[in-house]
Design a protein around this motif. Structure first.
Motif, PDB file in Angstrom:
ATOM      1  N   LEU B 251       0.834  -1.202   0.000  1.00 19.04           N
ATOM      2  CA  LEU B 251       0.000   0.000   0.000  1.00 19.04           C
ATOM      3  C   LEU B 251       0.864   1.245   0.000  1.00 19.04           C
ATOM      4  N   LEU B 252       1.913   1.234   0.817  1.00 22.10           N
ATOM      5  CA  LEU B 252       2.779   2.400   0.934  1.00 22.10           C
ATOM      6  C   LEU B 252       3.568   2.624  -0.349  1.00 22.10           C
ATOM      7  N   GLY B 264       8.116   0.536  -0.654  1.00 22.40           N
ATOM      8  CA  GLY B 264       7.348   0.464   0.581  1.00 22.40           C
ATOM      9  C   GLY B 264       8.118  -0.217   1.691  1.00 22.40           C
ATOM     10  N   LEU B 293      -2.712   6.017   5.030  1.00 17.70           N
ATOM     11  CA  LEU B 293      -2.633   5.605   3.625  1.00 17.70           C
ATOM     12  C   LEU B 293      -4.011   5.364   3.047  1.00 17.70           C
ATOM     13  N   GLY B 300      -0.458   4.969  -3.042  1.00 13.58           N
ATOM     14  CA  GLY B 300       0.898   4.759  -2.565  1.00 13.58           C
ATOM     15  C   GLY B 300       1.910   5.641  -3.285  1.00 13.58           C
TER      16      GLY B 300
END
Lengths: 308, 314
Positions: B251-252, B264, B293, B300
């Motif tokens: 996600l990041l 990430g 997030l 991301g």
């Protein structure tokens, strides 16, 4: 101890577990039923209830019963407020998108757990029960002169454990009445059935969502206050009730409150009994596998209806 | 330059950059980066399913742990040498992904997430239950003497770094290539609109199943490599936390981008490393990151880069 008395003891322990589990799972089931949100942080609201109960009880120096009474009132209210805050700040902004809310509640789980670690600390701390008399239990045995009643060694329970079962039963019944008889219960059911129609009838759906999320958390916190004189408060204590509540809600049928309560009794009792005779880990393995398979092969659960 | 040439250069550049870094970094960061590359491989595996196919699994730790224990048990009790044990690790994860894929793919959406979570929880509990062999939470150490491949000592920092780089680049290149060919395109189509893909005549179930298999096997390879390179096998790696980590990294870094998992993992690793300097509640950072997030930056880091500056980004 013989098998019979042993089984009775296991059943009683199971009933305490089942009572607390029914309350916790009811909160999760309510939130999922009305809001369609899977609240992964539910176990942390349980933990919050126990931790607040400890803070309240240790702040009161009078008889433990006062501390306990205060905790019963304050802990669920606190958990409810935190939940409403989380709903307003996070879930509402995600428009209750199912997948996004799961990820967000995982985040909330870690935030709450670690905040508890920083404030409450890593130790497990007990809360004194308001009353705790040992009650020996009788057992019937068929001997030479017919049946006779005796008290086997080790077969006993405490008045507090019986109180937990009774208190949970009272809450469950009053919750059922609240849902079926009160105006807010009607509004909740309407929102659950059809969000859009409820909205067109002037029901403030978002406010209902906030309250339902708060109510679900308060139920979990209440369950924790009941159990904390038996088990200690700990910042990681939310994991097991979360897992068991998931299992119960899914086996009972997603969104069916009646199914949730029936499944909680079933799972709670069998978890207690299997844990006594075999191993707690084995009980959990069986339950988690069962739940995965129920979801795969019978997604509507025991009582749920087929998804529309 | 064509998009495929650009992405080829990008991946080559990343790999070359990581290769050069191992000669310039301090010992501490070199060790960290070796660990991050193995974890990023895990995230790459996760990304195949989550980023490209659109299936959110909450139980990938079971594949990571399957690879790790497959290798660990084969070496510890089977007396195997690292290379065949590594193959056993990947095979264990692949078999597990077949089972999970067949069962879990019958469900969709939230049910899929919960089923994967439950399967992973059972795997975790099974590892604890067989504590006599798995050593449960305590775990066991793979001795240095056993961690030798072709006369090379995998405990040597430089060799360990290069082995991690080899693993990472293979996973990166395989997935990058996969996303250029027809198979990967169909996965993306499944993510974007499953019904339409089905209607166009693609076998959606087969593609999703293969995605689970590939994703699980890459995650398993990462788990096996982690056990081999860092010499420790334990039940912690099967816990829920390790299912959440790859989700967080992907996600990041950017779901559905080839280098997002690495970006990430690097960011999160150093964030947690830095914060654990002054608090033991480092998971707080992970929790905050997840909430922020999902609220503000669903795409991301690399997803944002792609949206703003580089639409060709693979």
């Amino acid at each position: 101890m013989e098998f019979g008395p042993h089984l009775l003891l296991a059943t009683l322990e199971g009933a305490v577990g089942a009572a607390v589990l029914a309350l916790t799972a009811l909160g999760l089931s309510l939130v999922f039923g009305v809001m369609r949100v899977v609240n992964v942080a539910h176990g942390e609201f349980y933990m919050l209830g126990a931790v607040v109960a400890w803070f309240v009880a240790s702040a009161m120096s009078a008889h433990p019963a006062f501390g306990f009474m205060a905790a019963v009132l304050i802990a669920p209210a606190m958990a409810g407020l935190v939940a409403i805050l989380a709903d307003r700040l996070v879930l509402k902004r995600l428009h209750y998108d199912p997948e996004a809310t799961i990820v967000a509640t995982i985040g909330i789980l870690y935030i709450m757990q670690q905040t508890a670690l920083m404030t409450f600390g890593p130790e497990a701390r007990p809360v004194a029960p308001p009353f705790n008399t040992r009650i020996p239990l009788p057992w019937l045995e068929y001997g030479e002169n017919g049946f006779n009643l005796f008290y086997p060694w080790g077969l006993s329970t405490t008045s507090y454990k019986l109180f937990v079962i009774a208190a949970a039963a009272v809450i469950l019944v009053s919750f059922a009445l609240f849902l079926s008889r009160s105006r807010f219960g009607l509004i909740m059911r309407a929102t659950q059935l059809d969000r859009e129609t409820a909205l067109t009838f002037g029901i403030p759906v978002e406010r209902v969502y906030s309250l339902v999320f708060g109510l679900g958390a308060a139920l979990a916190a209440f369950a924790a206050v009941l159990i904390v004189p038996i088990q200690q408060a700990h910042y990681l204590m939310g994991a097991d009730p979360l897992l068991l509540s998931f299992i119960v809600v899914i086996i009972g049928g997603l969104g069916s409150l009646r199914g949730t309560v029936v499944a909680a009794l079933l799972i709670g009792m069998s978890d207690g009994i299997i844990s006594v005779f075999f191993s707690p880990t084995l009980a959990k393995i069986l339950a988690t596998l069962l739940v995965a398979l129920v979801l795969v092969f019978r997604p509507q659960g025991l009582y749920g209806k087929k998804r529309a | 330059m064509s998009p495929s040439a650009r992405s080829f250069l990008l991946h080559l550049g990343v790999i070359a950059g990581l290769f050069v870094l191992c000669f310039t970094l301090s010992d501490y960061h070199q060790g960290n980066l070796a660990r991050i590359m193995v974890l990023a491989t895990y995230a790459i595996g996760y990304n195949v399913l989550f980023g490209y196919t659109g299936l959110l699994s909450l139980g990938h730790a079971m594949f990571f742990a399957a690879g790790m224990y497959g290798l660990g048990l084969a070496m510890q009790y089977g007396g195997m040498s690292p290379v065949p044990a590594f193959a056993v690790g990947i095979l264990t994860a692949a078999v597990l992904s077949v089972v999970v894929g067949v069962l879990a793919l019958r469900t969709i959406g939230v049910a899929f997430m919960i089923v994967t979570l439950m399967f992973a929880q059972s795997v975790f509990l099974i590892i604890l239950y067989f504590g006599t062999w798995t050593r449960g939470d305590e775990g066991f150490v793979i001795p240095q003497a056993a961690r030798q491949v072709l006369g090379m000592d995998l405990t040597d920092p430089l060799i360990r770094y290069l082995a991690a780089l080899l693993l990472f680049s293979s996973a990166l290149l395989i997935t990058a290539r996969m996303m250029q060919v027809r198979f990967g395109r169909v996965l993306i189509a499944v993510r974007e609109n499953e019904e339409r893909t089905q209607m166009l005549g693609y076998d959606v179930f087969r593609h999703k199943f293969l995605a689970v298999l590939i994703s699980g096997s890459i995650s398993g390879a990462a788990g096996a490599a982690y056990g081999l390179l860092f010499g420790y096998v334990g039940a912690t790696f099967a816990s829920v936390q390790y299912s959440i980590f790859p989700l967080l990294w992907v996600l990041l870094g950017g779901a559905g981008t080839t280098i997002g998992p690495l970006v990430g993992a690097v960011f999160m690793f150093y964030l947690i490393d830095y914060s654990s300097g002054f608090t033991n509640a480092y998971m707080l950072i992970a929790g905050l990151a997840l909430v922020l997030l999902v609220l503000f930056a669903r795409a991301g880091i690399m997803g944002e880069v792609r949206r703003r500056w580089a639409p060709w980004l693979p």
